[in-house]
Design a protein around this motif. Structure first.
Motif, PDB file in Angstrom:
ATOM      1  N   ALA A   1      39.609  -5.087   6.845  1.00 19.36           N
ATOM      2  CA  ALA A   1      38.149  -6.083   6.735  1.00 19.36           C
ATOM      3  C   ALA A   1      38.402  -7.198   5.919  1.00 19.36           C
ATOM      4  CB  ALA A   1      37.438  -4.990   6.108  1.00 19.36           C
TER       5      ALA A   1
ATOM      6  N   MET B   1      39.481 -11.470   6.107  1.00 21.63           N
ATOM      7  CA  MET B   1      38.654 -12.430   6.757  1.00 21.63           C
ATOM      8  C   MET B   1      38.850 -12.261   8.507  1.00 21.63           C
ATOM      9  SD  MET B   1      36.860 -13.532   4.422  1.00 21.63           S
ATOM     10  CE  MET B   1      36.444 -14.385   5.836  1.00 21.63           C
TER      11      MET B   1
ATOM     12  N   ALA C   1      40.923  -0.584   1.778  1.00 22.67           N
ATOM     13  CA  ALA C   1      40.325  -0.582   0.419  1.00 22.67           C
ATOM     14  C   ALA C   1      39.135  -0.499   0.107  1.00 22.67           C
ATOM     15  CB  ALA C   1      41.091  -1.889  -0.501  1.00 22.67           C
TER      16      ALA C   1
ATOM     17  N   ARG D   1      42.811 -10.186   0.780  1.00 22.76           N
ATOM     18  CA  ARG D   1      43.508 -11.096  -0.513  1.00 22.76           C
ATOM     19  C   ARG D   1      42.404 -12.283  -0.359  1.00 22.76           C
ATOM     20  NH1 ARG D   1      48.093 -13.689   3.665  1.00 22.76           N
ATOM     21  NH2 ARG D   1      46.834 -11.463   5.092  1.00 22.76           N
TER      22      ARG D   1
ATOM     23  N   LEU E   1      45.661  -5.682  10.567  1.00 19.90           N
ATOM     24  CA  LEU E   1      46.166  -5.450   9.649  1.00 19.90           C
ATOM     25  C   LEU E   1      46.955  -6.874   8.973  1.00 19.90           C
ATOM     26  CD1 LEU E   1      46.348  -2.181  10.716  1.00 19.90           C
ATOM     27  CD2 LEU E   1      44.512  -3.275   8.834  1.00 19.90           C
TER      28      LEU E   1
ATOM     29  N   GLU F   1      52.134  -3.584   8.174  1.00 19.53           N
ATOM     30  CA  GLU F   1      50.816  -2.452   8.110  1.00 19.53           C
ATOM     31  C   GLU F   1      51.642  -2.369  10.354  1.00 19.53           C
ATOM     32  OE1 GLU F   1      51.151  -0.335   6.100  1.00 19.53           O
ATOM     33  OE2 GLU F   1      49.199   0.231   7.559  1.00 19.53           O
TER      34      GLU F   1
ATOM     35  N   GLU G   1      49.633 -12.052  -6.670  1.00 14.53           N
ATOM     36  CA  GLU G   1      49.864 -11.600  -4.619  1.00 14.53           C
ATOM     37  C   GLU G   1      50.921 -11.722  -4.389  1.00 14.53           C
ATOM     38  OE1 GLU G   1      47.606 -10.297  -3.175  1.00 14.53           O
ATOM     39  OE2 GLU G   1      45.016 -10.752  -4.153  1.00 14.53           O
TER      40      GLU G   1
ATOM     41  N   ALA H   1      49.047 -20.818   7.040  1.00 17.99           N
ATOM     42  CA  ALA H   1      48.545 -18.480   7.145  1.00 17.99           C
ATOM     43  C   ALA H   1      47.494 -19.009   5.985  1.00 17.99           C
ATOM     44  CB  ALA H   1      49.532 -17.831   6.823  1.00 17.99           C
ATOM     45  N   THR H   2      46.050 -19.123   6.421  1.00 18.65           N
ATOM     46  CA  THR H   2      44.581 -19.949   5.654  1.00 18.65           C
ATOM     47  C   THR H   2      43.734 -19.166   6.177  1.00 18.65           C
ATOM     48  OG1 THR H   2      43.816 -21.594   6.950  1.00 18.65           O
ATOM     49  CG2 THR H   2      45.976 -22.260   4.942  1.00 18.65           C
TER      50      THR H   2
ATOM     51  N   ALA I   1      42.813 -17.233   9.658  1.00 18.28           N
ATOM     52  CA  ALA I   1      42.249 -15.834   9.327  1.00 18.28           C
ATOM     53  C   ALA I   1      40.777 -15.264  10.959  1.00 18.28           C
ATOM     54  CB  ALA I   1      41.609 -15.213   8.620  1.00 18.28           C
TER      55      ALA I   1
HETATM   56  C1  FAD Z   1      45.855 -15.654  -4.656  1.00 19.56           C
HETATM   57  C2  FAD Z   1      45.788 -16.399  -3.372  1.00 19.56           C
HETATM   58  C3  FAD Z   1      45.158 -17.634  -2.831  1.00 19.56           C
HETATM   59  C4  FAD Z   1      45.093 -18.486  -1.827  1.00 19.56           C
HETATM   60  N1  FAD Z   1      44.905 -19.713  -1.613  1.00 19.56           N
HETATM   61  C5  FAD Z   1      44.179 -20.163   0.007  1.00 19.56           C
HETATM   62  C6  FAD Z   1      42.957 -21.120   0.153  1.00 19.56           C
HETATM   63  O1  FAD Z   1      43.193 -21.968  -1.325  1.00 19.56           O
HETATM   64  N2  FAD Z   1      42.536 -21.462   0.742  1.00 19.56           N
HETATM   65  C7  FAD Z   1      42.547 -20.799   2.021  1.00 19.56           C
HETATM   66  O2  FAD Z   1      42.081 -20.735   3.440  1.00 19.56           O
HETATM   67  N3  FAD Z   1      43.670 -19.537   2.250  1.00 19.56           N
HETATM   68  C8  FAD Z   1      43.946 -18.931   0.956  1.00 19.56           C
HETATM   69  N4  FAD Z   1      44.845 -17.574   1.311  1.00 19.56           N
HETATM   70  C9  FAD Z   1      44.697 -17.175   1.796  1.00 19.56           C
HETATM   71  C10 FAD Z   1      43.920 -16.133   3.094  1.00 19.56           C
HETATM   72  O3  FAD Z   1      43.814 -15.791   1.638  1.00 19.56           O
HETATM   73  C11 FAD Z   1      43.758 -15.103   3.682  1.00 19.56           C
HETATM   74  O4  FAD Z   1      44.915 -16.088   4.891  1.00 19.56           O
HETATM   75  C12 FAD Z   1      43.353 -14.193   4.016  1.00 19.56           C
HETATM   76  O5  FAD Z   1      42.837 -13.881   3.420  1.00 19.56           O
HETATM   77  C13 FAD Z   1      44.085 -13.374   4.965  1.00 19.56           C
HETATM   78  O6  FAD Z   1      42.674 -12.796   5.864  1.00 19.56           O
HETATM   79  P1  FAD Z   1      43.098 -11.745   6.278  1.00 19.56           P
HETATM   80  O7  FAD Z   1      42.415 -11.146   6.906  1.00 19.56           O
HETATM   81  O8  FAD Z   1      44.409 -12.105   7.919  1.00 19.56           O
HETATM   82  O9  FAD Z   1      44.452 -10.425   6.108  1.00 19.56           O
HETATM   83  P2  FAD Z   1      44.322  -9.689   4.786  1.00 19.56           P
HETATM   84  O10 FAD Z   1      43.262 -10.179   4.554  1.00 19.56           O
HETATM   85  O11 FAD Z   1      45.090  -9.309   4.080  1.00 19.56           O
HETATM   86  O12 FAD Z   1      43.567  -8.219   5.407  1.00 19.56           O
HETATM   87  C14 FAD Z   1      44.058  -7.022   5.620  1.00 19.56           C
HETATM   88  C15 FAD Z   1      42.837  -5.908   5.550  1.00 19.56           C
HETATM   89  O13 FAD Z   1      43.651  -4.996   5.671  1.00 19.56           O
HETATM   90  C16 FAD Z   1      43.340  -3.463   5.749  1.00 19.56           C
HETATM   91  N5  FAD Z   1      44.107  -3.091   5.662  1.00 19.56           N
HETATM   92  C17 FAD Z   1      45.520  -3.254   4.872  1.00 19.56           C
HETATM   93  N6  FAD Z   1      46.029  -1.842   6.188  1.00 19.56           N
HETATM   94  C18 FAD Z   1      45.319  -0.874   6.557  1.00 19.56           C
HETATM   95  C19 FAD Z   1      45.289   0.063   6.685  1.00 19.56           C
HETATM   96  N7  FAD Z   1      46.683   1.180   7.706  1.00 19.56           N
HETATM   97  N8  FAD Z   1      44.176   0.811   7.385  1.00 19.56           N
HETATM   98  C20 FAD Z   1      43.249   0.022   7.635  1.00 19.56           C
HETATM   99  N9  FAD Z   1      42.844  -1.217   6.577  1.00 19.56           N
HETATM  100  C21 FAD Z   1      43.861  -1.611   5.829  1.00 19.56           C
HETATM  101  C22 FAD Z   1      43.908  -4.591   3.817  1.00 19.56           C
HETATM  102  O14 FAD Z   1      43.322  -3.286   2.893  1.00 19.56           O
HETATM  103  C23 FAD Z   1      43.009  -5.632   4.371  1.00 19.56           C
HETATM  104  O15 FAD Z   1      41.960  -5.739   3.530  1.00 19.56           O
HETATM  105  C24 FAD Z   1      45.190 -17.141  -0.698  1.00 19.56           C
HETATM  106  C25 FAD Z   1      46.192 -16.251  -0.385  1.00 19.56           C
HETATM  107  C26 FAD Z   1      45.944 -15.463  -1.955  1.00 19.56           C
HETATM  108  C27 FAD Z   1      46.625 -14.713  -1.563  1.00 19.56           C
END
Ligand code: FAD
Length: 440
Positions: free
Chosen positions: A26, A28, A50, A56, A273, A277, A376, A414-415, A419
């Motif tokens: 869950a 973005m 979580a 993230r 994920l 993972e 992070e 990767a933003t 996502a």
């Molecule tokens: C400090 C920081 C600053 C950033 N700044 C920017 C910015 O300025 N602008 C921008 O656009 N992007 C930014 N980013 C990037 C942005 O945060 C990510 O691109 C986006 O949040 C990724 O989302 P996601 O869903 O792909 O991955 P994630 O957020 O990693 O989601 C994956 C989810 O899966 C869950 N998970 C993991 N393993 C399991 C499992 N086995 N079973 C069930 N659940 C599980 C995790 O807990 C997590 O909630 C930044 C990132 C960080 C860390």
């Protein structure tokens, strides 16, 4: 679990038939997938390892500071169409605050020089050459460099395309590469950076306009999505880690959460994920394995934080700190591509960075304020040409299983925007796929 039978979920029922969608993760990408599924009329279940959603991109109450803080400062720009589409879908179109007029203030700590990039309209960023927009030392060469980026091949780094000895390197290309790719310009993918430049600076003021989450990332991007989903019968299940997949006949038949297995039968499954993972769950799928850290520091000052220039955020050159943001009495610092800093103890990081900032904030010699350092370690994949080439698309070769996440092959860095796009795309593919149903 019998294929096609209904399954229990926190008192709710979601069937394992072809109108059911299971989203795991869950962040973005997973939230966007769940929202897209609901909008397409699917019955959706959402599972998260979580205790909260957002991955993230999340806020939490920090006991040291006694403030709500974000895991890290996130900047969205007007060109992030997927973000604004998602916000419209969940009924929160105004959740982010635009900076009007759009501007990016910079300060060179070594020289004390300041400048402001003020994006203007027009397809080519000629405003970079104007007196207001110009980076000190910049000129026509900037546009030539931008042209080289536009025609860069898949193996080229940013540094291969721009003048690494010129003043623009440390003042523009390096900060841009770190901010967008979380990867130094010497190794960051030129193609990925160019896609972002083309979508933002080349779209003028509207595309480049920064948007901030004034009340925190969760309030802007996560809570409205959970409320939208909750209002439509989808309750995210937290503290539920996917341990394994049951796969039979090139189809996912069950999700193994350790204490229970949920049969997926004819349902569709999206795994949103992290790549580590996916490597564990589906070792045959190649994924990018290298990551880069981001270090964020949140200082609680003894009053409202004020930045030189008076803006909401400031880019720094010549310091370890790269960007500072203010929100009330919290001053937040971002250090991207922070491999060195992430290896140091938090106290040492807080001290080092405060010593850089105190003179800039006109507080020379002031003691280090209460600080929370968030490292992070796997903030994003390393966005190098080699790692970018490993990004898989949403299809997995398993009939009812698709991938989402900022690290998948979205064509974008990767933003958050990438996502969200990936989550929506995974559901689109899942809906258009005509996989063979298991007979009852
Ligand atoms: C400090 C920081 C600053 C950033 N700044 C920017 C910015 O300025 N602008 C921008 O656009 N992007 C930014 N980013 C990037 C942005 O945060 C990510 O691109 C986006 O949040 C990724 O989302 P996601 O869903 O792909 O991955 P994630 O957020 O990693 O989601 C994956 C989810 O899966 C869950 N998970 C993991 N393993 C399991 C499992 N086995 N079973 C069930 N659940 C599980 C995790 O807990 C997590 O909630 C930044 C990132 C960080 C860390």
């Amino acid at each position: 679990m019998v294929p096609g039978a209904s399954i229990g979920m926190n008192g709710r029922e979601i069937s394992a038939d072809g109108r059911a969608l299971h989203v795991v993760g869950a962040g973005m990408a997973g939230l966007a997938a769940a929202v897209a599924g609901v909008r397409a009329g699917l019955r959706v279940a959402l599972y998260e390892a979580a205790g909260q959603a957002g991955g993230r991109c999340r806020s939490f109450h920090d006991a040291t500071l006694d403030r709500l803080i974000d895991n890290g400062n996130h900047l969205i720009v007007g060109a992030n169409r997927n973000v604004f589409g998602y916000l419209a879908d969940i009924g929160a179109p105004d959740a982010l605050s635009p900076l009007d007029p759009p501007r990016f203030d910079f300060l060179d700590a070594a020289t004390g020089g300041t400048w402001t990039l003020q994006p203007k309209d027009g397809f080519l960023p000629f405003w970079l050459l104007g007196r207001e927009g110009r980076v000190p030392g910049g000129g026509v060469g900037d546009l030539i460099d931008a042209g080289r980026l536009a025609f860069a091949g898949p193996d080229a780094t940013v540094a291969d395309c721009v003048d690494t000895d010129g003043p623009l390197f440390e003042r523009f290309w390096q900060p841009l590469s770190r901010a967008v790719l979380n990867t130094d310009a010497t190794e960051g993918s030129a193609q990925l950076l160019w896609r972002m430049v083309r979508k933002t600076f080349a779209r003028g003021a509207a595309g480049s306009r920064p948007y901030l989450a004034d009340k925190g990332l969760s309030a802007a991007l996560v809570e409205p999505a959970l409320a939208y989903l909750g209002g439509r019968g989808v309750t995210a299940v937290f503290n539920e880690r996917l341990r394994g997949l049951r796969i039979s006949d090139a189809r996912v038949t069950g999700l193994d959460f350790g204490n229970r297995t949920i049969g997926t039968g004819n349902a569709r499954v999206v795994l949103a994920l992290p790549p580590s993972e996916i490597a564990r769950l589906l070792p045959d799928i190649g994924v990018p394995g290298e990551t880069r850290p981001i270090v964020n520091l949140h200082y609680r000052l003894d009053g409202e934080a004020v930045l030189p220039g008076g803006g909401a955020f400031l880019g720094l050159v010549g310091t370890e700190a790269q960007w500072i943001f203010r929100r009330g009495d919290i001053l937040s610092v971002t250090i991207s591509a922070a491999t060195g800093m992430a290896a140091k103890p938090a106290d040492a990081v807080a001290e080092t960075i405060w010593r850089e900032l105190a003179p800039i904030l006109d507080r020379p010699g002031a003691p280090v304020p209460p600080c929370r350092v968030i490292k992070e370690q796997r903030a994003t994949i390393a966005q190098t040409p080699a790692q970018a080439a490993l990004r898989p698309g949403p299809a997995t070769g398993i009939a009812n299983l698709w991938l989402a996440g900022d690290w998948t092959d979205t064509g974008l860095p990767a933003t958050i925007d990438g996502a969200i796009q990936s989550g929506r795309e995974a559901v689109k593919r899942a809906l258009s796929a005509g996989f063979r149903a298991i007979p009852d």
